[in-house]
Write a protein that holds these residues in place. Structure first.
Motif, PDB file in Angstrom:
ATOM      1  N   GLU A   1     -43.211 -81.590 -49.311  1.00 41.07           N
ATOM      2  CA  GLU A   1     -43.422 -82.237 -48.021  1.00 41.07           C
ATOM      3  C   GLU A   1     -44.788 -81.897 -47.449  1.00 41.07           C
ATOM      4  O   GLU A   1     -45.508 -82.768 -46.938  1.00 41.07           O
ATOM      5  CB  GLU A   1     -42.313 -81.817 -47.051  1.00 41.07           C
ATOM      6  N   ARG A   2     -45.197 -80.635 -47.562  1.00 42.96           N
ATOM      7  CA  ARG A   2     -46.511 -80.226 -47.052  1.00 42.96           C
ATOM      8  C   ARG A   2     -47.641 -80.850 -47.870  1.00 42.96           C
ATOM      9  O   ARG A   2     -48.671 -81.249 -47.331  1.00 42.96           O
ATOM     10  CB  ARG A   2     -46.624 -78.701 -47.086  1.00 42.96           C
ATOM     11  N   LEU A   3     -47.458 -80.933 -49.174  1.00 44.26           N
ATOM     12  CA  LEU A   3     -48.484 -81.541 -50.013  1.00 44.26           C
ATOM     13  C   LEU A   3     -48.672 -83.016 -49.668  1.00 44.26           C
ATOM     14  O   LEU A   3     -49.794 -83.534 -49.678  1.00 44.26           O
ATOM     15  CB  LEU A   3     -48.110 -81.398 -51.491  1.00 44.26           C
ATOM     16  N   LEU A   4     -47.579 -83.691 -49.346  1.00 48.56           N
ATOM     17  CA  LEU A   4     -47.676 -85.101 -48.964  1.00 48.56           C
ATOM     18  C   LEU A   4     -48.396 -85.278 -47.637  1.00 48.56           C
ATOM     19  O   LEU A   4     -48.989 -86.325 -47.373  1.00 48.56           O
ATOM     20  CB  LEU A   4     -46.278 -85.719 -48.884  1.00 48.56           C
ATOM     21  N   VAL A   5     -48.348 -84.257 -46.802  1.00 47.65           N
ATOM     22  CA  VAL A   5     -49.005 -84.337 -45.502  1.00 47.65           C
ATOM     23  C   VAL A   5     -50.460 -83.903 -45.583  1.00 47.65           C
ATOM     24  O   VAL A   5     -51.338 -84.502 -44.948  1.00 47.65           O
ATOM     25  CB  VAL A   5     -48.248 -83.477 -44.468  1.00 47.65           C
ATOM     26  N   LEU A   6     -50.766 -82.872 -46.381  1.00 51.51           N
ATOM     27  CA  LEU A   6     -52.056 -82.200 -46.304  1.00 51.51           C
ATOM     28  C   LEU A   6     -53.051 -82.575 -47.404  1.00 51.51           C
ATOM     29  O   LEU A   6     -54.240 -82.310 -47.264  1.00 51.51           O
ATOM     30  CB  LEU A   6     -51.850 -80.679 -46.326  1.00 51.51           C
ATOM     31  N   THR A   7     -52.582 -83.156 -48.512  1.00 51.45           N
ATOM     32  CA  THR A   7     -53.486 -83.415 -49.626  1.00 51.45           C
ATOM     33  C   THR A   7     -54.039 -84.842 -49.569  1.00 51.45           C
ATOM     34  O   THR A   7     -53.462 -85.727 -48.933  1.00 51.45           O
ATOM     35  CB  THR A   7     -52.765 -83.224 -50.976  1.00 51.45           C
ATOM     36  N   PRO A   8     -55.163 -85.092 -50.244  1.00 48.24           N
ATOM     37  CA  PRO A   8     -55.713 -86.455 -50.291  1.00 48.24           C
ATOM     38  C   PRO A   8     -54.739 -87.475 -50.878  1.00 48.24           C
ATOM     39  O   PRO A   8     -54.691 -88.625 -50.428  1.00 48.24           O
ATOM     40  CB  PRO A   8     -56.954 -86.295 -51.172  1.00 48.24           C
TER      41      PRO A   8
ATOM     42  N   LEU B   1     -24.457 -96.775 -42.649  1.00 47.18           N
ATOM     43  CA  LEU B   1     -24.822 -98.151 -42.984  1.00 47.18           C
ATOM     44  C   LEU B   1     -24.229 -99.131 -41.969  1.00 47.18           C
ATOM     45  O   LEU B   1     -24.877-100.091 -41.553  1.00 47.18           O
ATOM     46  CB  LEU B   1     -24.330 -98.499 -44.388  1.00 47.18           C
ATOM     47  N   ALA B   2     -22.980 -98.880 -41.562  1.00 46.38           N
ATOM     48  CA  ALA B   2     -22.311 -99.780 -40.615  1.00 46.38           C
ATOM     49  C   ALA B   2     -22.970 -99.744 -39.247  1.00 46.38           C
ATOM     50  O   ALA B   2     -23.056-100.769 -38.558  1.00 46.38           O
ATOM     51  CB  ALA B   2     -20.837 -99.406 -40.494  1.00 46.38           C
ATOM     52  N   LEU B   3     -23.455 -98.575 -38.843  1.00 44.70           N
ATOM     53  CA  LEU B   3     -24.101 -98.461 -37.540  1.00 44.70           C
ATOM     54  C   LEU B   3     -25.472 -99.120 -37.518  1.00 44.70           C
ATOM     55  O   LEU B   3     -26.012 -99.424 -36.450  1.00 44.70           O
ATOM     56  CB  LEU B   3     -24.243 -96.980 -37.148  1.00 44.70           C
ATOM     57  N   GLY B   4     -26.020 -99.316 -38.713  1.00 50.75           N
ATOM     58  CA  GLY B   4     -27.314 -99.980 -38.776  1.00 50.75           C
ATOM     59  C   GLY B   4     -28.447 -99.140 -38.234  1.00 50.75           C
ATOM     60  O   GLY B   4     -29.452 -99.666 -37.772  1.00 50.75           O
ATOM     61  N   ARG B   5     -28.300 -97.816 -38.279  1.00 50.73           N
ATOM     62  CA  ARG B   5     -29.333 -96.934 -37.766  1.00 50.73           C
ATOM     63  C   ARG B   5     -30.098 -96.307 -38.915  1.00 50.73           C
ATOM     64  O   ARG B   5     -29.563 -96.115 -39.996  1.00 50.73           O
ATOM     65  CB  ARG B   5     -28.722 -95.813 -36.917  1.00 50.73           C
ATOM     66  N   ARG B   6     -31.340 -95.936 -38.633  1.00 49.33           N
ATOM     67  CA  ARG B   6     -32.145 -95.242 -39.632  1.00 49.33           C
ATOM     68  C   ARG B   6     -31.949 -93.749 -39.481  1.00 49.33           C
ATOM     69  O   ARG B   6     -32.861 -92.978 -39.227  1.00 49.33           O
ATOM     70  CB  ARG B   6     -33.617 -95.609 -39.484  1.00 49.33           C
ATOM     71  N   GLY B   7     -30.694 -93.342 -39.589  1.00 51.52           N
ATOM     72  CA  GLY B   7     -30.387 -91.927 -39.593  1.00 51.52           C
ATOM     73  C   GLY B   7     -30.314 -91.325 -38.213  1.00 51.52           C
ATOM     74  O   GLY B   7     -30.198 -92.012 -37.207  1.00 51.52           O
ATOM     75  N   LEU B   8     -30.363 -90.008 -38.180  1.00 51.18           N
ATOM     76  CA  LEU B   8     -30.212 -89.268 -36.944  1.00 51.18           C
ATOM     77  C   LEU B   8     -31.537 -89.015 -36.254  1.00 51.18           C
ATOM     78  O   LEU B   8     -31.575 -88.377 -35.214  1.00 51.18           O
ATOM     79  CB  LEU B   8     -29.526 -87.925 -37.244  1.00 51.18           C
ATOM     80  N   ARG B   9     -32.620 -89.492 -36.807  1.00 52.01           N
ATOM     81  CA  ARG B   9     -33.934 -89.324 -36.202  1.00 52.01           C
ATOM     82  C   ARG B   9     -34.367 -90.631 -35.553  1.00 52.01           C
ATOM     83  O   ARG B   9     -33.798 -91.686 -35.799  1.00 52.01           O
ATOM     84  CB  ARG B   9     -34.978 -88.900 -37.247  1.00 52.01           C
ATOM     85  N   SER B  10     -35.353 -90.595 -34.739  1.00 57.00           N
ATOM     86  CA  SER B  10     -35.813 -91.788 -34.056  1.00 57.00           C
ATOM     87  C   SER B  10     -36.474 -92.751 -35.026  1.00 57.00           C
ATOM     88  O   SER B  10     -37.303 -92.352 -35.835  1.00 57.00           O
ATOM     89  CB  SER B  10     -36.834 -91.406 -32.966  1.00 57.00           C
ATOM     90  N   PRO B  11     -36.126 -94.038 -34.952  1.00 57.13           N
ATOM     91  CA  PRO B  11     -36.774 -95.006 -35.833  1.00 57.13           C
ATOM     92  C   PRO B  11     -38.223 -95.259 -35.473  1.00 57.13           C
ATOM     93  O   PRO B  11     -38.926 -95.951 -36.191  1.00 57.13           O
ATOM     94  CB  PRO B  11     -35.935 -96.286 -35.613  1.00 57.13           C
ATOM     95  N   LEU B  12     -38.685 -94.692 -34.345  1.00 56.53           N
ATOM     96  CA  LEU B  12     -40.077 -94.873 -33.940  1.00 56.53           C
ATOM     97  C   LEU B  12     -41.013 -93.967 -34.716  1.00 56.53           C
ATOM     98  O   LEU B  12     -42.220 -94.150 -34.691  1.00 56.53           O
ATOM     99  CB  LEU B  12     -40.228 -94.617 -32.436  1.00 56.53           C
ATOM    100  N   ARG B  13     -40.452 -92.961 -35.419  1.00 54.25           N
ATOM    101  CA  ARG B  13     -41.293 -92.037 -36.190  1.00 54.25           C
ATOM    102  C   ARG B  13     -41.632 -92.683 -37.512  1.00 54.25           C
ATOM    103  O   ARG B  13     -40.829 -92.707 -38.440  1.00 54.25           O
ATOM    104  CB  ARG B  13     -40.559 -90.715 -36.422  1.00 54.25           C
ATOM    105  N   GLU B  14     -42.812 -93.258 -37.615  1.00 55.81           N
ATOM    106  CA  GLU B  14     -43.178 -94.003 -38.807  1.00 55.81           C
ATOM    107  C   GLU B  14     -44.142 -93.245 -39.712  1.00 55.81           C
ATOM    108  O   GLU B  14     -44.672 -93.804 -40.648  1.00 55.81           O
ATOM    109  CB  GLU B  14     -43.820 -95.339 -38.399  1.00 55.81           C
ATOM    110  N   ASP B  15     -44.420 -91.971 -39.389  1.00 56.48           N
ATOM    111  CA  ASP B  15     -45.342 -91.212 -40.233  1.00 56.48           C
ATOM    112  C   ASP B  15     -44.650 -90.829 -41.521  1.00 56.48           C
ATOM    113  O   ASP B  15     -43.441 -90.724 -41.599  1.00 56.48           O
ATOM    114  CB  ASP B  15     -45.815 -89.945 -39.506  1.00 56.48           C
ATOM    115  N   LEU B  16     -45.445 -90.628 -42.560  1.00 61.09           N
ATOM    116  CA  LEU B  16     -44.895 -90.223 -43.849  1.00 61.09           C
ATOM    117  C   LEU B  16     -44.569 -88.744 -43.808  1.00 61.09           C
ATOM    118  O   LEU B  16     -45.422 -87.902 -44.052  1.00 61.09           O
ATOM    119  CB  LEU B  16     -45.897 -90.503 -44.976  1.00 61.09           C
ATOM    120  N   GLU B  17     -43.311 -88.433 -43.477  1.00 63.35           N
ATOM    121  CA  GLU B  17     -42.919 -87.038 -43.334  1.00 63.35           C
ATOM    122  C   GLU B  17     -42.381 -86.552 -44.666  1.00 63.35           C
ATOM    123  O   GLU B  17     -41.811 -87.285 -45.442  1.00 63.35           O
ATOM    124  CB  GLU B  17     -41.880 -86.880 -42.253  1.00 63.35           C
TER     125      GLU B  17
END
Length: 318
Positions: A181-188, A302-318
């Motif tokens: 996860e850190r490599l995906l955030v910090l590396t080129p 899937l039935a709730l149609g939500r993108r998990g327990l986190r906010s769907p506004l977080r679009e960064d590559l975490e």
């Protein structure tokens, strides 16, 4: 449930959850860059394990003690086989159905990549089934984490015990998951993948090798799947068809953490593993519900149609 049993269930759940989390990270990484859910992903876990074992042992899997050379070779082969299988799934079953640079805003032939992924997973299972005809096999432990203490267990407060291997799995799984996860955030490379996930057309115009980066994402996802198999397979009997359930559980974990979030996928895996472990230890439900509850969670999310327990506004590559 006593405190000791709860602590044992919690630690066992974390160990199981790290494996789910690593597989789920692959789901989320691939989805983030392509909009594709890799339906063969669970089969990469089983495929990587069995290919590595068959190459090293030269025969059907048995829980044999391995020397250092064979242990290292098996560990490397399992991870490498997972990565190679994932790359093959992308090149043969997914890439032909992705338009242009393959971003999810231009999904291309959705039926094509869905069918291709399902067919790839079925092909992996069928080919392995030609060699491995039993329902399940005991797999050797190349990490030999249980040998770190003479008894293989540690005492817990209150009189309980926990296997040393359980703690080793937690440590290795979390360390690798956080490192990736850190490599995906910090590396080129991670920065380039983020650019592709946000606007692949602009990324291509800037000279980024979009298709190569997508291939790298599949390779990383496959390596994580192989590592997950390496961590959990010695703790259970493993069958050729087990990848289906493992894949569905990891998909539930990815959805819980927000599909597309690598960090969320790891957290979702840990949560799902702990939930499953407490279900197994429960006097009300028990081991028979070990697979039912995670799959029920998948259906609910899937039935709730939500993108998990986190906010769907977080679009960064975490």
């Amino acid at each position: 449930m006593s405190g000791v049993v709860a602590l044992q269930a919690f630690l066992s759940g974390l160990a199981l959850g790290t494996a789910y989390g690593l597989i789920a990270m692959g789901f989320s990484l691939v989805y983030r860059l392509t909009g594709v859910i890799s339906f063969a992903h669970g089969d990469l876990v089983v495929g990587g394990v069995f290919i590595g074992v068959l190459v090293v042992l030269g025969s059907t899997p048995v829980a044999a003690a391995l020397d250092v050379v064979h242990s290292v070779g098996l560990a490397v082969l399992i991870v490498a086989a997972g990565a190679a299988l994932s790359a093959g799934v992308y090149l043969v079953a997914v890439r032909p159905f992705l338009p242009g640079v393959g971003h999810r805003s231009t999904r291309g032939d959705v039926l094509g990549w869905v069918a291709g992924g399902l067919a790839a997973g079925l092909l992996i299972r069928e080919v392995l089934g030609l060699v491995l005809t039993q329902d399940a096999y005991a797999v050797p432990d190349p990490l030999r984490l249980g040998s770190l203490t003479p008894s293989g267990v540690l005492q817990l407060p209150g009189g309980g015990t926990v296997a040393v291997r359980t703690l080793g799995v937690i440590g290795i799984g979390l360390a690798v998951g956080i490192l990736v996860e850190r490599l995906l955030v910090l590396t080129p490379v991670g920065t380039a993948m983020k650019a592709v996930s946000e606007d692949p057309t602009a990324a291509a115009l800037l000279g980024l090798p979009v298709r190569r980066l997508v291939l790298v994402a599949f390779v990383v996802a496959g390596a994580l799947a192989g590592l997950a198999g390496l961590l959990i397979s010695p703790d259970r009997s493993l069958g050729v068809d087990d990848g289906v359930v493992l894949g569905l559980k990891a998909m539930a974990a990815a959805l819980m953490g927000g599909l597309g979030s690598v960090r969320g996928a790891l957290a979702g895996g840990l949560a799902l593993g702990v939930i499953e472990s407490f279900v197994v230890a429960s006097s009300v439900l028990g081991p028979h519900y070990a697979d039912v509850v995670p799959l029920a969670i998948l259906l609910i999310v899937l039935a709730l149609g939500r993108r998990g327990l986190r906010s769907p506004l977080r679009e960064d590559l975490e």
